[in-house]
Design a protein around this motif. Structure first.
Motif, short mmCIF file in Angstrom:
data_model
loop_
_atom_site.label_atom_id
_atom_site.label_comp_id
_atom_site.label_asym_id
_atom_site.label_seq_id
_atom_site.Cartn_x
_atom_site.Cartn_y
_atom_site.Cartn_z
N VAL A 1 0.83 -1.20 0.00
CA VAL A 1 0.00 0.00 0.00
C VAL A 1 0.87 1.26 0.00
O VAL A 1 0.54 2.26 -0.65
CB VAL A 1 -0.98 -0.02 1.19
N ASN B 1 -3.79 0.91 8.69
CA ASN B 1 -5.06 1.63 8.74
C ASN B 1 -4.89 3.10 8.38
O ASN B 1 -5.72 3.67 7.67
CB ASN B 1 -5.67 1.51 10.14
N GLU C 1 -2.76 4.34 6.43
CA GLU C 1 -2.56 4.49 4.98
C GLU C 1 -3.89 4.51 4.24
O GLU C 1 -4.03 5.19 3.23
CB GLU C 1 -1.76 3.32 4.44
N PHE C 2 -4.86 3.76 4.78
CA PHE C 2 -6.17 3.79 4.14
C PHE C 2 -6.79 5.17 4.33
O PHE C 2 -7.38 5.74 3.40
CB PHE C 2 -7.06 2.68 4.67
N GLY D 1 -13.31 -1.51 1.42
CA GLY D 1 -13.40 -0.09 1.73
C GLY D 1 -14.18 0.72 0.71
O GLY D 1 -13.95 1.92 0.56
N ILE E 1 -14.03 4.15 2.22
CA ILE E 1 -12.89 4.83 1.58
C ILE E 1 -13.34 5.55 0.31
O ILE E 1 -13.25 6.77 0.21
CB ILE E 1 -11.76 3.83 1.29
N PHE F 1 -4.34 -3.98 -1.71
CA PHE F 1 -5.15 -2.92 -1.08
C PHE F 1 -6.49 -3.49 -0.65
O PHE F 1 -6.94 -3.28 0.48
CB PHE F 1 -5.36 -1.80 -2.11
N ASN F 2 -7.15 -4.20 -1.55
CA ASN F 2 -8.49 -4.69 -1.27
C ASN F 2 -8.50 -5.85 -0.27
O ASN F 2 -9.54 -6.14 0.32
CB ASN F 2 -9.17 -5.15 -2.57
#
Lengths: 483, 483, 483
Positions: free
Chosen positions: C62, C123, C125-126, C176, C180, C231-232
């Protein structure tokens, strides 16, 4: 603008038809494999022992090679950067999707379904690498539709060859030298033989690099270089076999890189370095160690193989590629015959030597794991003994080293033959008129298939502009002097 | 073209001789380590517990830093992109090969053989990083042959220093602050002191960046930034130590990046951002947390260290680098003294503080793992108690915190001394006449050692062309006006 | 030069104040989590079972998306490459630091402390990705100070929304999509609505790409593409759930890429490919599979979702973005509403369908792990039965599929509402006069905030220079002809 190269109908038609076909095939045939199926997760399954944790890191590394490494490497032409990078993206995406299905039918099909896990994706990436290597032979001279057609046809030929060689001939080829590099090379040569363009043999004014495209291309080389150990070790046995594969690949690449620098300086007229060599020849070692990459060949052998492969590759670029273009109607644009063909042949030979020299003294009982076809067959007393040492050792075919070596030779020849024939036929299909093939004049030019930013025209005309300025400078001077 | 800089003989001669030497040494001395040896794989070995699965991910991350990160970062000059990226490739490759052997003799030699596994490659990459940092001091002013000579000499000096410090002084230096950054910095300064070129003190017309080279260089910075946590944690103990190393490195980099942006804007005349600062100063935090990276220093300390290191680094670039060039005959091209020297000294000091403040209250019994030399010696009653808490705890030297701190100080000074002396001597060797050293005028120019694509000449002449056009524009106007 | 955009005071002031605040907060509140605390390492802790080895690989992936992927993708403007890449670097760094604290208070706070491990960084980074997506709406029209202010305000709004949705509404959203992508999109649209610049609706002369910026941007796309599966899947359950998340993301991206190529050619006037589509629309599939990424939706559903998301995204770019700019005062610079909004809505709908269709027949008992809120509540007899099958299964809320679906709907609307309101208020703050907002004329220009290398001016003037040359060419010709 040549109307016949418009992608307006051709590309969408190809894509939409293939998407409909894939949706049907995926819907009917593709299901999750055991490691991705929620229902098969029970109180005996430990999540961290899911196969994904063994496969995914290698999958990501190979993804980087395919999309970034190849993408940048193939963007080496001055006016063909968009095409190099983007056609690679398109072709790779399609090839992987298609390979998941086709390879799936041959390797992951049971109970009437293809069972999908990350391991299929990893295998499909190798099939995709095959297509991208072949692409190297015809880059600059093909439309994206032609490339998709090539992928469409090459994947099945590859999958059948792979399946036949692995199931019937049964060989050792951990790094994919025979099945990936030799196949891809001779398939690509077959295609480019059919797509021969005589007028391009004298060079094309846009067949040049630029300062930035050369740097981009070296970045691609470096990505390939860094992740090549992952590529060569992704499908070996876990443990010490994978460990050796990484060591050998690194050593082979390392010595071939040094050698490439020496040779490029030595054979340059003015003792300078040539970027094309640094972009390509440095990588020769990665292919050359391939066929014996998991064997106990000793570190020095990997080092020596790197040097040998690099040397063959370098002289191939220097003498063989021009020779083939001039006398054999084979225009090998990126010189894949040097980087994948010659090195592949050396590697295959080295693999055969390593097989012939393998003894239980060096390998211990795990020799029958690495050379699995040499393991005693089912029911043999020796098998039971070995299984006491290595629980779970699978019965083999009881081949001797010599027999295995002969099967390797058979695999090499049949792979090359299948690839060449497949390539010729594929090239013939790619020549069909409605596939948007660029005219000779439009080759190596992004403008044919892309909406270009406004500075592109100026990058292309810069030369002319410069000359014009000089001419008018002279005229003006004369003009002034006259009065 | 200066004949004396042709690589036609020099580079191949160096490479071929060193390859012959390496083949002999690899053949005689290098064998597989236990984790890569098929024979030692038996029914007690679980393949997934092979050391490779602990080491390889860090190896790949550091590879990316070395080849892509450094490669792009060093391509920051407008006319020196090929050289920055490609000499980095060449030097790194050679340095790793060589370090596998030299470090191998000091650290992985037993039973008359160097035992090779991925862990050796990882260690060799750190040795390689040392060479590449030193390279930063002399970039643009050295030929590839000189760089290879530097690697040839720096690796053994480094390996001996590392071995002596680790074996006799015995220090805590998980992130390699003392052994990597301080050593590399003072070695590089020693070299550049000897290679002093007075005429370059007033700047060189090609010592500039371009729009594209600056972007490429920032990409290099970002690669180094992203993987720095892997670099600093690659050789720590597994588990919580490695966890902390990653956290601290990330926090240190993060705060140093923010600080760099603040300082670059604050000290710019027009309140703008300077790319050179963003390319270099942002990374200071990664070095500054190095010496205490695995200790329980608390997250806020890592954050504060990042700010301090960044500040020192920034003012080093602003005041110290020009001062050293003008008054001390030290031309530090990339400012390695700021990014690795000043930060290294702060880091070492912080490490000493962390050692002095370490208590069993904070660390629990695992204090004697992290500060292994403080563990009670063999036979001590306390050792047995501790070994009940931490099975497998190795006996130490029973040092107190104060003693360990003094040993750290000793290590710092002896490393700097060894590096500086080694650098001076190496610089003296690099000055030997037949090493293709570029003339002052030819510095910072790819053309000296590369066959350049045709647009390079124009990129260089663009300025002149532009001026010429303006001149003729004026002349023509006057000309017209006259009539 | 407009004095009011100097960063000399504004940027350092913002950074230094926030650093002081952070140091205080980190010092008072942040400590190590159990996996990073040396004291909690005892003879029962196996180092290799440290949580870091599960989290760190995803963290690194990520990181590459955030710093390299977004950085390159956002460098797509011809004269805004420095800003795109460097403001991304600055904003991301600040956002992560800040999110560690703010999210920490909501998710990792106990015993009066925020407990820090790599999982917090992941977290954070998200949360950072949320800010960077919103950044896409206003790129080119904002100063770095404004971007920092945006991050300062967006992170808390996001963290509160995330906490409220996860704690009170309790949804399934592994990729997300809702928290997100939808949040980031509508927040960004809120901001850009307030920052509306009518004069830019007719385009800006610098709102163009160049040959090199387009290539750089495609590289960013490829990095995002390669790491999107990580990422997912980064925050899903380990094991088969994570395995499916990777498969679905890959398939969705793959089919959306093919579709993007088809659509871009089909709707281009001359049947060519448009780079902006390849840079953005190809990625739509990654978002579209998000909400159902870990469910048993079958591979073909992921494939179909990719096609649907891509189609919506493509037509969004073509029709909706211009419409919103002209009629709704919403200038969505990068088209985040297409890539994150429309796809997010499709994905959320697909997630709801997947929830409604989930049966024990398909999932087995692990259905109550994935849809954890459907697990029987504490004390229920069924829970005990299930816990025999899946030891450690946590009690849930005993929701039916229909109930869970309604909660998903509630989450979608409340997230969008919170985002839009938060975005509007943040935009209003960003409009405050002392934040160095560029004038309309200075938009999309690196020169405003950077010291530029000397060739930049010439890149900008090249056009004019070219025209001047042509003009003088004509004048000279006429001049000559006259005599």
């Amino acid at each position: 603008m040549n109307v016949s190269t418009s992608l307006k109908v051709r590309l969408p038609a190809f894509v939409l038809v293939s998407e409909v076909v894939m949706i049907v095939l995926y819907a009917v045939f593709v299901t999750y494999d055991d490691n991705a199926n929620a229902k098969l997760q029970n109180n005996e399954t430990k999540p961290m022992e899911n196969s994904i944790y063994q496969d995914y890191p290698y999958f990501v590394d190979v993804q980087l090679m395919i999309f970034i490494g190849f993408g940048c490497l193939l963007a080496f032409f001055r006016f063909y950067g968009f095409s190099g990078m983007v056609f690679n993206f398109l072709t790779a995406t399609f090839a992987i999707q298609w390979a998941i299905l086709i390879q799936g039918f041959f390797q992951f099909y049971y109970d009437g379904q293809i069972h999908l896990g990350v391991i299929n994706l990893l295998n499909a990436e190798f099939a995709c690498a095959v297509v991208l290597i072949s692409f190297g032979a015809v880059i600059g001279k093909t439309s994206p539709v032609q490339l998709l057609v090539m992928a469409l046809l090459e994947i099945p030929v590859f999958a059948v060859t792979e399946w036949a060689v692995l199931k019937y001939i049964r060989i050792n080829d951990a790094g994919g030298t025979i099945l990936i590099h030799l196949f891809a090379c001779y398939f690509g040569l077959g295609v480019t033989f059919v797509l021969y363009r005589p007028s391009l043999n004298n060079g094309h004014s846009r067949e040049i690099t630029s300062y930035h495209s050369d740097i981009l291309s070296v970045m691609g080389t470096l990505f390939l270089w860094v992740f090549w150990p992952s590529f060569n070790s992704a499908l070996t046995f876990k443990g010490d076999d994978q460990h050796r594969a990484i060591l050998h690949t690194f050593l082979g690449l390392s010595s071939s890189t040094l050698t490439a620098f020496a040779l490029t300086a030595m054979f340059n007229k003015r003792g300078k370095l040539t970027m094309a060599d640094i972009q390509n020849v440095t990588l020769a070692g990665g292919v050359t160690v391939g066929a014996s990459v998991d064997m106990m060949i000793s570190p020095v052998a990997a080092y020596a193989l790197g040097i040998m492969g690099c040397t063959a590759c370098f002289f191939g670029y220097k003498y063989m590629t021009p020779f083939m273009a001039r006398h054999m109607r084979i225009q090998d644009q990126c010189g894949i015959h040097n980087l994948h063909g010659l090195t592949g042949l050396i590697s295959s030979t080295a693999g055969i030597c390593a097989i012939l020299l393998a003894t239980e003294e060096t390998y211990g009982p795990s020799m029958y794991q690495i050379f699995s076809h040499r393991a005693p067959p089912e029911g043999d007393q020796k098998l039971l003994e070995l299984q006491r040492l290595i629980p779970g050792l699978k019965p083999g075919l009881g081949r001797t080293a010599q027999e295995q070596a002969l099967y390797q030779v058979a695999a090499i020849f049949s792979t090359i033959a299948a690839a060449a024939v497949g390539g010729l036929l594929t090239g013939w299909v790619m020549k069909l008129p409605f596939l948007a093939s660029p005219s000779d004049m439009d080759c190596f030019d992004d403008e044919l298939f892309f909406d270009m930013p406004s500075d592109f025209e100026r990058l292309k005309r810069f030369n002319m502009h410069h000359i014009l300025c000089l001419v008018y400078l002279i005229i003006t001077t004369l003009n002034i002097l006259c009065f």
